[in-house]
Design a protein around this motif. Sequence first.
Motif, PDB file in Angstrom:
ATOM      1  N   UNK A  63       0.820  -1.195   0.000  1.00 29.63           N
ATOM      2  CA  UNK A  63       0.000   0.000   0.000  1.00 29.63           C
ATOM      3  C   UNK A  63       0.862   1.256   0.000  1.00 29.63           C
ATOM      4  N   UNK A  64       1.977   1.203   0.738  1.00 31.09           N
ATOM      5  CA  UNK A  64       2.870   2.357   0.780  1.00 31.09           C
ATOM      6  C   UNK A  64       3.478   2.625  -0.590  1.00 31.09           C
ATOM      7  N   UNK A  65       3.802   1.553  -1.295  1.00 28.65           N
ATOM      8  CA  UNK A  65       4.401   1.693  -2.625  1.00 28.65           C
ATOM      9  C   UNK A  65       3.440   2.395  -3.580  1.00 28.65           C
ATOM     10  N   UNK A  66       2.170   2.027  -3.528  1.00 28.52           N
ATOM     11  CA  UNK A  66       1.163   2.639  -4.390  1.00 28.52           C
ATOM     12  C   UNK A  66       0.984   4.115  -4.031  1.00 28.52           C
ATOM     13  N   UNK A  67       0.972   4.403  -2.739  1.00 32.28           N
ATOM     14  CA  UNK A  67       0.821   5.794  -2.292  1.00 32.28           C
ATOM     15  C   UNK A  67       2.032   6.625  -2.712  1.00 32.28           C
ATOM     16  N   UNK A  68       3.225   6.049  -2.617  1.00 34.20           N
ATOM     17  CA  UNK A  68       4.442   6.743  -3.041  1.00 34.20           C
ATOM     18  C   UNK A  68       4.397   7.038  -4.534  1.00 34.20           C
ATOM     19  N   UNK A  69       3.957   6.070  -5.329  1.00 35.46           N
ATOM     20  CA  UNK A  69       3.843   6.281  -6.770  1.00 35.46           C
ATOM     21  C   UNK A  69       2.812   7.365  -7.077  1.00 35.46           C
ATOM     22  N   UNK A  70       1.706   7.370  -6.357  1.00 39.91           N
ATOM     23  CA  UNK A  70       0.668   8.381  -6.566  1.00 39.91           C
ATOM     24  C   UNK A  70       1.209   9.768  -6.245  1.00 39.91           C
ATOM     25  N   UNK A  71       1.921   9.881  -5.137  1.00 36.13           N
ATOM     26  CA  UNK A  71       2.494  11.160  -4.725  1.00 36.13           C
ATOM     27  C   UNK A  71       3.519  11.641  -5.748  1.00 36.13           C
ATOM     28  N   UNK A  72       4.335  10.722  -6.239  1.00 37.56           N
ATOM     29  CA  UNK A  72       5.342  11.064  -7.251  1.00 37.56           C
ATOM     30  C   UNK A  72       4.671  11.556  -8.536  1.00 37.56           C
ATOM     31  N   UNK A  73       3.600  10.881  -8.934  1.00 36.93           N
ATOM     32  CA  UNK A  73       2.869  11.263 -10.143  1.00 36.93           C
ATOM     33  C   UNK A  73       2.250  12.646  -9.983  1.00 36.93           C
ATOM     34  N   UNK A  74       1.713  12.941  -8.818  1.00 37.37           N
ATOM     35  CA  UNK A  74       1.155  14.271  -8.576  1.00 37.37           C
ATOM     36  C   UNK A  74       2.229  15.357  -8.649  1.00 37.37           C
ATOM     37  N   UNK A  75       3.411  15.070  -8.105  1.00 33.13           N
ATOM     38  CA  UNK A  75       4.510  16.037  -8.173  1.00 33.13           C
ATOM     39  C   UNK A  75       4.949  16.275  -9.614  1.00 33.13           C
ATOM     40  N   UNK A  76       5.023  15.215 -10.403  1.00 35.05           N
ATOM     41  CA  UNK A  76       5.383  15.349 -11.810  1.00 35.05           C
ATOM     42  C   UNK A  76       4.333  16.172 -12.547  1.00 35.05           C
ATOM     43  N   UNK A  77       3.060  15.949 -12.219  1.00 31.46           N
ATOM     44  CA  UNK A  77       1.982  16.714 -12.852  1.00 31.46           C
ATOM     45  C   UNK A  77       2.092  18.192 -12.509  1.00 31.46           C
ATOM     46  N   UNK A  78       2.362  18.506 -11.260  1.00 29.34           N
ATOM     47  CA  UNK A  78       2.489  19.903 -10.842  1.00 29.34           C
ATOM     48  C   UNK A  78       3.645  20.568 -11.584  1.00 29.34           C
ATOM     49  N   UNK A  79       4.766  19.863 -11.721  1.00 25.19           N
ATOM     50  CA  UNK A  79       5.909  20.413 -12.454  1.00 25.19           C
ATOM     51  C   UNK A  79       5.565  20.623 -13.928  1.00 25.19           C
ATOM     52  N   UNK A  80       4.835  19.691 -14.509  1.00 20.12           N
ATOM     53  CA  UNK A  80       4.455  19.816 -15.917  1.00 20.12           C
ATOM     54  C   UNK A  80       3.517  20.998 -16.128  1.00 20.12           C
TER      55      UNK A  80
END
Length: 190
Positions: A1-18
Amino acid sequence: MRCIETQRQHTLEVQVKAVAAVHDLEDQLNISARWMPGNRKWEAVAVMVCRRHYQQALNHLQGLIISWMFELTKCNMSGTGYKLWKHIAKALQARSKAVKNTIAKYNEITESMTPLRKNRPMLDWDEVVEYAFLADFNLLCEGWEDICGELWYFKLLCADEEIVHLNIEIRCLVTYMVDEEVFLSHVEVL
């Protein structure tokens, strides 16, 4: 579950940068309004994207069918040993499945091109199997538009020749500049 949450958080950060990069680019290019569906430019680009998908599907299908025809020809050639024949027959079976899948994808893309679909044919497996020679394969003619009439095409054809002429003119100009400098120095002394 932590891995999925980490991936989600990373994806959100990438989206904000984009999104921030898009905003910076819009500021640099002085873009005041974005294209939206229904906008004339949006529709023109949508047509271009649709054509590009069609061209890619057509190219992929043509490549598969042509290699399939060559393998079929090799399989029926005299002098082909049994082991090579078996190997080619297995490759033909695999390629046949790939061709069927690609025909389905091609037809799906062609069907989605309703406004652009003027004379783009729908294909089926039985029709493709009947292509015995490349000359019978008319789909090759359907693809790209003829660019020979475009002005930029002729400029592109002459570009290499123009570079050669420019390299000669550059040498002449440099020689002239050096000679003029020598001449002016000589006249100034007198």
